[in-house]
Design a protein around this motif. Structure first.
Motif, PDB file in Angstrom:
ATOM      1  N   ARG A   1       0.826  -1.212   0.000  1.00 47.15           N
ATOM      2  CA  ARG A   1       0.000   0.000   0.000  1.00 47.15           C
ATOM      3  C   ARG A   1       0.856   1.256   0.000  1.00 47.15           C
ATOM      4  NH1 ARG A   1      -3.458  -1.964   4.597  1.00 47.15           N
ATOM      5  NH2 ARG A   1      -4.825  -3.422   3.587  1.00 47.15           N
ATOM      6  N   GLN A   2       1.949   1.222   0.732  1.00 43.56           N
ATOM      7  CA  GLN A   2       2.807   2.400   0.829  1.00 43.56           C
ATOM      8  C   GLN A   2       3.594   2.642  -0.449  1.00 43.56           C
ATOM      9  OE1 GLN A   2       5.119   1.640   4.333  1.00 43.56           O
ATOM     10  NE2 GLN A   2       3.446   2.155   5.718  1.00 43.56           N
ATOM     11  N   THR A   3       3.931   1.575  -1.168  1.00 47.81           N
ATOM     12  CA  THR A   3       4.767   1.723  -2.348  1.00 47.81           C
ATOM     13  C   THR A   3       3.988   1.805  -3.657  1.00 47.81           C
ATOM     14  OG1 THR A   3       5.041  -0.677  -2.522  1.00 47.81           O
ATOM     15  CG2 THR A   3       6.718   0.535  -1.279  1.00 47.81           C
ATOM     16  N   ASN A   4       2.732   1.445  -3.625  1.00 45.87           N
ATOM     17  CA  ASN A   4       1.947   1.435  -4.848  1.00 45.87           C
ATOM     18  C   ASN A   4       0.601   2.083  -4.567  1.00 45.87           C
ATOM     19  OD1 ASN A   4       0.336   0.816  -7.050  1.00 45.87           O
ATOM     20  ND2 ASN A   4       1.254  -1.186  -7.340  1.00 45.87           N
ATOM     21  N   GLU A   5       0.292   3.123  -5.274  1.00 47.40           N
ATOM     22  CA  GLU A   5      -0.924   3.908  -5.039  1.00 47.40           C
ATOM     23  C   GLU A   5      -2.193   3.059  -5.073  1.00 47.40           C
ATOM     24  OE1 GLU A   5      -2.606   7.359  -3.890  1.00 47.40           O
ATOM     25  OE2 GLU A   5      -0.471   7.064  -4.175  1.00 47.40           O
ATOM     26  N   VAL A   6      -2.265   2.073  -5.979  1.00 43.01           N
ATOM     27  CA  VAL A   6      -3.464   1.249  -6.090  1.00 43.01           C
ATOM     28  C   VAL A   6      -3.769   0.552  -4.771  1.00 43.01           C
ATOM     29  CG1 VAL A   6      -4.435  -0.811  -7.186  1.00 43.01           C
ATOM     30  CG2 VAL A   6      -3.276   0.889  -8.567  1.00 43.01           C
ATOM     31  N   TYR A   7      -2.755   0.045  -4.097  1.00 39.74           N
ATOM     32  CA  TYR A   7      -2.983  -0.721  -2.878  1.00 39.74           C
ATOM     33  C   TYR A   7      -3.486   0.136  -1.726  1.00 39.74           C
ATOM     34  CZ  TYR A   7      -1.104  -4.809  -5.087  1.00 39.74           C
ATOM     35  OH  TYR A   7      -0.917  -5.863  -5.925  1.00 39.74           O
ATOM     36  N   LYS A   8      -3.507   1.439  -1.879  1.00 41.98           N
ATOM     37  CA  LYS A   8      -4.070   2.283  -0.833  1.00 41.98           C
ATOM     38  C   LYS A   8      -5.588   2.179  -0.811  1.00 41.98           C
ATOM     39  CE  LYS A   8      -0.278   5.512  -0.567  1.00 41.98           C
ATOM     40  NZ  LYS A   8       0.172   6.871  -0.690  1.00 41.98           N
ATOM     41  N   TYR A   9      -6.173   1.793  -1.924  1.00 42.99           N
ATOM     42  CA  TYR A   9      -7.632   1.696  -1.948  1.00 42.99           C
ATOM     43  C   TYR A   9      -8.160   0.335  -2.381  1.00 42.99           C
ATOM     44  CZ  TYR A   9      -6.838   3.105  -6.811  1.00 42.99           C
ATOM     45  OH  TYR A   9      -6.379   3.212  -8.087  1.00 42.99           O
ATOM     46  N   ALA A  10      -7.318  -0.554  -2.913  1.00 41.44           N
ATOM     47  CA  ALA A  10      -7.798  -1.876  -3.324  1.00 41.44           C
ATOM     48  C   ALA A  10      -6.633  -2.829  -3.539  1.00 41.44           C
ATOM     49  CB  ALA A  10      -8.598  -1.762  -4.613  1.00 41.44           C
ATOM     50  N   ASP A  11      -6.916  -4.115  -3.394  1.00 41.25           N
ATOM     51  CA  ASP A  11      -5.984  -5.151  -3.832  1.00 41.25           C
ATOM     52  C   ASP A  11      -6.817  -6.186  -4.584  1.00 41.25           C
ATOM     53  OD1 ASP A  11      -7.145  -6.935  -1.993  1.00 41.25           O
ATOM     54  OD2 ASP A  11      -5.565  -6.677  -0.517  1.00 41.25           O
ATOM     55  N   GLU A  12      -6.245  -7.339  -4.874  1.00 37.79           N
ATOM     56  CA  GLU A  12      -6.940  -8.326  -5.685  1.00 37.79           C
ATOM     57  C   GLU A  12      -8.245  -8.808  -5.044  1.00 37.79           C
ATOM     58  OE1 GLU A  12      -5.348 -12.319  -7.130  1.00 37.79           O
ATOM     59  OE2 GLU A  12      -4.048 -10.848  -8.113  1.00 37.79           O
TER      60      GLU A  12
ATOM     61  N   ASN B   1      -9.853  -7.170  -2.045  1.00 40.09           N
ATOM     62  CA  ASN B   1     -10.621  -6.221  -1.249  1.00 40.09           C
ATOM     63  C   ASN B   1     -10.568  -4.811  -1.827  1.00 40.09           C
ATOM     64  OD1 ASN B   1     -11.174  -8.039   1.084  1.00 40.09           O
ATOM     65  ND2 ASN B   1      -8.950  -8.027   1.185  1.00 40.09           N
ATOM     66  N   ILE B   2     -11.606  -4.056  -1.541  1.00 38.98           N
ATOM     67  CA  ILE B   2     -11.632  -2.635  -1.855  1.00 38.98           C
ATOM     68  C   ILE B   2     -11.682  -1.916  -0.517  1.00 38.98           C
ATOM     69  CG2 ILE B   2     -12.970  -0.765  -2.885  1.00 38.98           C
ATOM     70  CD1 ILE B   2     -13.860  -2.749  -5.034  1.00 38.98           C
ATOM     71  N   TYR B   3     -10.666  -1.131  -0.225  1.00 35.21           N
ATOM     72  CA  TYR B   3     -10.546  -0.472   1.071  1.00 35.21           C
ATOM     73  C   TYR B   3     -11.194   0.912   1.077  1.00 35.21           C
ATOM     74  CZ  TYR B   3      -7.051  -4.097   1.494  1.00 35.21           C
ATOM     75  OH  TYR B   3      -6.417  -5.302   1.505  1.00 35.21           O
TER      76      TYR B   3
ATOM     77  N   ALA C   1     -19.968  -5.791  -5.253  1.00 39.38           N
ATOM     78  CA  ALA C   1     -19.790  -6.943  -4.352  1.00 39.38           C
ATOM     79  C   ALA C   1     -19.147  -6.525  -3.029  1.00 39.38           C
ATOM     80  CB  ALA C   1     -18.949  -8.020  -5.031  1.00 39.38           C
ATOM     81  N   SER C   2     -18.289  -5.504  -3.076  1.00 36.06           N
ATOM     82  CA  SER C   2     -17.631  -5.040  -1.846  1.00 36.06           C
ATOM     83  C   SER C   2     -18.634  -4.457  -0.851  1.00 36.06           C
ATOM     84  CB  SER C   2     -16.539  -4.015  -2.162  1.00 36.06           C
ATOM     85  OG  SER C   2     -17.098  -2.749  -2.458  1.00 36.06           O
ATOM     86  N   GLN C   3     -19.840  -4.152  -1.349  1.00 38.17           N
ATOM     87  CA  GLN C   3     -20.909  -3.636  -0.489  1.00 38.17           C
ATOM     88  C   GLN C   3     -21.893  -4.738  -0.112  1.00 38.17           C
ATOM     89  OE1 GLN C   3     -22.351   0.464  -1.441  1.00 38.17           O
ATOM     90  NE2 GLN C   3     -21.347  -0.018  -3.391  1.00 38.17           N
ATOM     91  N   GLY C   4     -21.543  -5.974  -0.437  1.00 37.19           N
ATOM     92  CA  GLY C   4     -22.380  -7.104  -0.043  1.00 37.19           C
ATOM     93  C   GLY C   4     -23.422  -7.520  -1.071  1.00 37.19           C
ATOM     94  N   ASN C   5     -23.347  -7.009  -2.278  1.00 36.36           N
ATOM     95  CA  ASN C   5     -24.310  -7.381  -3.309  1.00 36.36           C
ATOM     96  C   ASN C   5     -23.990  -8.794  -3.795  1.00 36.36           C
ATOM     97  OD1 ASN C   5     -25.619  -7.737  -5.887  1.00 36.36           O
ATOM     98  ND2 ASN C   5     -26.065  -5.546  -5.831  1.00 36.36           N
TER      99      ASN C   5
END
Length: 185
Positions: free
Chosen positions: A21-32, A34-36, A104-108
Motif C-alpha cells: 500500500r505504501q509503495t503502490n498507489e493502487v494498494y491504498k484503496y484496493a488489492d486483488e 478487497n476494496i478499502y 460486491a464489496s458492499q455485499g451485493n
C-alpha cells in the motif's frame, strides 16, 4: 504452538500488504481481493478514462451511472451487467469486473456471483481464474446463497478448479436443494 505460528503468518501478511500500500498507489484503496476505499476505487479505477460507451447508453443507463458513482450497489451491479452483456458494441469484461467488484464489496450477492462467472468463463485476465471463481462462489455458498451452493456442488462433482470430491458435491447440492434450488434437486 500452532496458533502462535498462524498469528505470526497473519502479521507477516499484514505487514507485506501495508508495504504494498505504501509503495503502490493502487494498494491504498484496493488489492486483488478487497476494496478499502470505495470512492478512491471508483475515481481512480473506473472513472480515470471516463465512462466507456456512454454514447451508446440509454437515458436510464446514464441515470444508473450517476447512482453507481454515488455508491448505489444495485446501480453498480447493473453497470457490470451492461458491460458484460455479450455480443454488443459495449461489451467490455474488464469494465464489468470493476463495477461488479465495487458492488460486491458492499455485499451485493448478485454482483459477487457475476464476478465468479466472469472469472470462471476466463473472460478477464487473471492467472488463477478458476480459483478466483471458486472463492466468489464459496463465499456466497457459505452465506446461504442457493445458486452458489449448487455451483460449488458442480465444481466438486466435476473437479473444475478444485479436486473432484463427490461427497463435498453432495453436501453442497443438499444445501441448495433444501432451499428449493431445482437444479440441485
Amino acid at each position: 504452538q500452532e496458533p502462535i505460528q498462524q498469528s505470526k503468518q497473519q502479521l507477516s501478511k499484514e505487514r507485506e500488504l501495508e508495504k504494498k500500500r505504501q509503495t503502490n498507489e493502487v494498494y491504498k484503496y484496493a488489492d486483488e481481493d478487497n476494496i478499502y476505499d470505495r470512492d478512491a476505487y471508483i475515481k481512480n479505477e473506473i472513472l480515470k478514462g471516463g465512462i466507456k460507451f456512454e454514447n451508446l447508453m440509454s437515458n436510464a443507463m446514464r441515470r444508473d451511472v450517476r447512482s453507481a458513482i454515488k455508491g448505489n450497489s444495485e446501480a453498480q451491479y447493473r453497470m457490470g451487467k451492461y458491460y458484460s452483456e455479450s455480443n454488443t458494441k459495449h461489451t467490455d469484461y474488464e469494465e464489468a469486473l470493476k463495477w461488479y467488484r465495487v458492488s460486491a464489496s458492499q455485499g451485493n450477492k448478485k454482483a459477487q456471483f457475476e464476478l465468479g462467472m466472469l472469472y470462471d468463463g476466463g473472460k478477464v485476465k487473471c492467472k488463477d481464474y478458476k480459483k478466483q471463481a471458486m472463492k466468489c462462489y464459496l463465499g456466497l455458498a457459505e452465506s446461504g446463497f442457493p445458486t452458489a451452493q449448487c455451483m460449488v456442488g458442480m465444481k466438486y462433482k466435476f473437479g473444475d478448479g478444485v479436486d473432484e470430491d463427490i461427497n463435498e458435491a453432495i453436501k453442497w447440492f443438499k444445501k441448495a436443494a433444501m432451499q428449493g434450488h431445482t437444479d440441485a434437486q
